[in-house]
Design a protein around this motif. Structure first.
Motif, PDB file in Angstrom:
ATOM      1  N   GLY A  33       0.914  -1.300  -0.067  1.00  0.00           N
ATOM      2  CA  GLY A  33       0.072   0.035   0.013  1.00  0.00           C
ATOM      3  C   GLY A  33       0.763   1.219   0.014  1.00  0.00           C
ATOM      4  N   VAL A  34       1.978   1.269   0.669  1.00  0.00           N
ATOM      5  CA  VAL A  34       2.820   2.365   0.631  1.00  0.00           C
ATOM      6  C   VAL A  34       3.365   2.773  -0.664  1.00  0.00           C
ATOM      7  N   LEU A  35       3.827   1.644  -1.283  1.00  0.00           N
ATOM      8  CA  LEU A  35       4.351   1.723  -2.756  1.00  0.00           C
ATOM      9  C   LEU A  35       3.413   2.019  -3.495  1.00  0.00           C
ATOM     10  N   VAL A  36       2.165   1.583  -3.626  1.00  0.00           N
ATOM     11  CA  VAL A  36       1.147   2.245  -4.715  1.00  0.00           C
ATOM     12  C   VAL A  36       0.757   3.594  -4.044  1.00  0.00           C
ATOM     13  N   ALA A  37       0.817   4.192  -2.694  1.00  0.00           N
ATOM     14  CA  ALA A  37       0.730   5.466  -2.574  1.00  0.00           C
ATOM     15  C   ALA A  37       2.048   6.256  -3.198  1.00  0.00           C
ATOM     16  N   TYR A  38       3.013   5.791  -3.081  1.00  0.00           N
ATOM     17  CA  TYR A  38       4.108   6.567  -3.661  1.00  0.00           C
ATOM     18  C   TYR A  38       4.160   6.717  -5.219  1.00  0.00           C
ATOM     19  N   SER A  39       3.361   5.801  -6.064  1.00  0.00           N
ATOM     20  CA  SER A  39       3.198   6.078  -7.331  1.00  0.00           C
ATOM     21  C   SER A  39       2.647   7.083  -7.644  1.00  0.00           C
ATOM     22  N   PHE A  40       1.731   8.053  -6.686  1.00  0.00           N
ATOM     23  CA  PHE A  40       1.302   9.352  -6.919  1.00  0.00           C
ATOM     24  C   PHE A  40       2.035  10.535  -6.658  1.00  0.00           C
ATOM     25  N   GLY A  41       3.245  10.301  -6.479  1.00  0.00           N
ATOM     26  CA  GLY A  41       4.120  11.268  -5.911  1.00  0.00           C
ATOM     27  C   GLY A  41       5.257  11.604  -6.824  1.00  0.00           C
ATOM     28  N   ARG A  42       6.291  12.432  -6.285  1.00  0.00           N
ATOM     29  CA  ARG A  42       7.605  12.801  -6.952  1.00  0.00           C
ATOM     30  C   ARG A  42       8.670  12.496  -6.092  1.00  0.00           C
ATOM     31  N   THR A  43       9.582  12.193  -6.613  1.00  0.00           N
ATOM     32  CA  THR A  43      10.967  12.059  -6.034  1.00  0.00           C
ATOM     33  C   THR A  43      11.889  13.335  -6.071  1.00  0.00           C
ATOM     34  N   SER A  44      12.360  13.838  -4.834  1.00  0.00           N
ATOM     35  CA  SER A  44      13.239  14.866  -4.966  1.00  0.00           C
ATOM     36  C   SER A  44      14.787  14.644  -5.373  1.00  0.00           C
ATOM     37  N   ALA A 243      13.247   0.592  -6.586  1.00  0.00           N
ATOM     38  CA  ALA A 243      13.324   0.262  -5.186  1.00  0.00           C
ATOM     39  C   ALA A 243      14.248   1.394  -4.477  1.00  0.00           C
ATOM     40  N   THR A 244      15.094   2.398  -5.327  1.00  0.00           N
ATOM     41  CA  THR A 244      15.678   3.467  -4.687  1.00  0.00           C
ATOM     42  C   THR A 244      15.800   4.472  -5.353  1.00  0.00           C
ATOM     43  N   ARG A 245      16.103   4.667  -6.794  1.00  0.00           N
ATOM     44  CA  ARG A 245      16.181   5.833  -7.352  1.00  0.00           C
ATOM     45  C   ARG A 245      14.818   6.506  -7.774  1.00  0.00           C
ATOM     46  N   ASP A 246      13.799   5.986  -7.867  1.00  0.00           N
ATOM     47  CA  ASP A 246      12.741   6.237  -8.550  1.00  0.00           C
ATOM     48  C   ASP A 246      11.509   5.373  -7.896  1.00  0.00           C
ATOM     49  N   GLN A 247      11.189   5.631  -6.761  1.00  0.00           N
ATOM     50  CA  GLN A 247      10.084   5.003  -5.845  1.00  0.00           C
ATOM     51  C   GLN A 247       8.696   5.156  -6.482  1.00  0.00           C
ATOM     52  N   PRO A 248       8.234   6.365  -6.981  1.00  0.00           N
ATOM     53  CA  PRO A 248       7.001   6.533  -7.720  1.00  0.00           C
ATOM     54  C   PRO A 248       6.829   5.751  -9.024  1.00  0.00           C
ATOM     55  N   LEU A 249       8.001   5.524  -9.670  1.00  0.00           N
ATOM     56  CA  LEU A 249       8.250   4.530 -10.743  1.00  0.00           C
ATOM     57  C   LEU A 249       7.837   3.090 -10.153  1.00  0.00           C
ATOM     58  N   GLY A 250       8.607   2.654  -9.282  1.00  0.00           N
ATOM     59  CA  GLY A 250       8.446   1.479  -8.645  1.00  0.00           C
ATOM     60  C   GLY A 250       7.046   0.935  -7.931  1.00  0.00           C
ATOM     61  N   GLY A 251       6.349   2.110  -7.500  1.00  0.00           N
ATOM     62  CA  GLY A 251       5.069   2.118  -7.115  1.00  0.00           C
ATOM     63  C   GLY A 251       3.978   1.848  -8.306  1.00  0.00           C
TER      64      GLY A 251
END
Length: 279
Positions: A33-44, A243-251
């Motif tokens: 669920g956390v990963l799916v939520a990250y899919s709607f975000g941006r990575t700094s 897993a590390t560099r682009d967690q929204p893409l992973g989500g």
């Protein structure tokens, strides 16, 4: 008339079952669920922190021209793996079920024997067979290593035992009395297999196919070793970038996989109902 008495053993075990379900939810559902939520975000870019902004940028990236071929290749290789496992594993399950009890146990042990060797060692062993100096090239004139056929062969070799086991259990549950009744009605061996055994064993066959499909869709070890970075699949993208560099893409990859798993599960449930009606 059904008895209204309650089973005290069942009452004592219910709290334990509830604890198991809560533990499974905490271990599996919460991280997903956390990963799916990250899919709607941006990575700094600076801190690599994820801020939930409600954007669907990661989904546009996943379904865009860069990763669309990877998505289609993953689905295609997963579908081919399932088809080959069903085509190879179903006759194997039927053959094992028709052995005597002594040889049946030995056949199941032989099926499980490769699992006693490390998974990584087994995959690296395929490099020698599929490489430029291997016997495959000597027979066909072409080295399959670092090409899609090598990844397909590795996944089929890895997952066909996982398919055979539930299929064998389902086939073995078809009692001899049922087959004797079919024989009395004039059904020979081939007709017994196609009209009696396989329809009754369809739930086990579907279970094995779903297991293979779910695992092969997210596979990353086999394509990494046998694909050599030239046959990218979703599992590799999720491992290397998500897993590390682009967690929204992973989500987004995880969410896409969950949708595909839900579609496969719904199709399997519908097909099982259809088969059970005609069995």
């Amino acid at each position: 008339m059904r008895s209204s008495r309650r089973d005290p053993t069942n009452l004592r075990l219910k709290p334990l079952a509830a604890a198991d379900w809560l533990l499974a939810a905490a271990i599996c559902l919460v991280p997903i669920g956390v990963l799916v939520a990250y899919s709607f975000g941006r990575t700094s870019v600076v801190t690599q922190d994820v801020s939930l902004t409600g954007t669907i940028r990661s989904y546009r990236t996943l379904f865009g021209p860069l990763y669309r071929p990877v998505l289609m290749r993953s689905i295609t290789l997963s579908a081919l793996t399932v088809a080959l496992c069903v085509g190879l594993g179903t006759p194997a399950a039927l053959a094992i079920s028709r052995l005597s009890q002594r040889w049946r146990d030995r056949a199941v042990l032989a099926l499980l024997f490769p699992s006693f060797v490390s998974f990584t060692v087994r995959i690296f062993a395929w490099q020698g067979l599929l490489g430029s100096d291997g016997p495959i090239k000597a027979l066909t004139g072409r080295a399959l290593l670092f090409h899609p056929p090598a990844v397909l062969i590795g996944m089929v070799a890895t997952y066909v035992p996982l398919f055979v086991l539930p299929a064998y259990v389902a086939v073995a549950r078809v009692g001899p009395n049922v087959l004797d009744a079919a024989l009395d009605l004039g059904a020979r061996r081939f007709r017994q297999t196609t009209s009696v055994t396989l329809p009754l064993a369809a739930p086990g066959v579907l279970t094995g196919a779903v297991v293979v499909g779910v695992l092969s869709l997210g596979e990353f070890v086999v394509p990494t070793v046998l694909g050599g970075g030239k046959v990218l699949l979703l599992g590799e993208i999720l491992f290397e970038r998500g897993a590390t560099r682009d967690q929204p893409l992973g989500g987004a990859i995880v969410a896409a996989m969950l949708v595909m798993f839900a579609i496969v599960g719904a199709a399997s449930w519908a097909l099982r109902r259809v088969v059970s009606r005609h069995a």
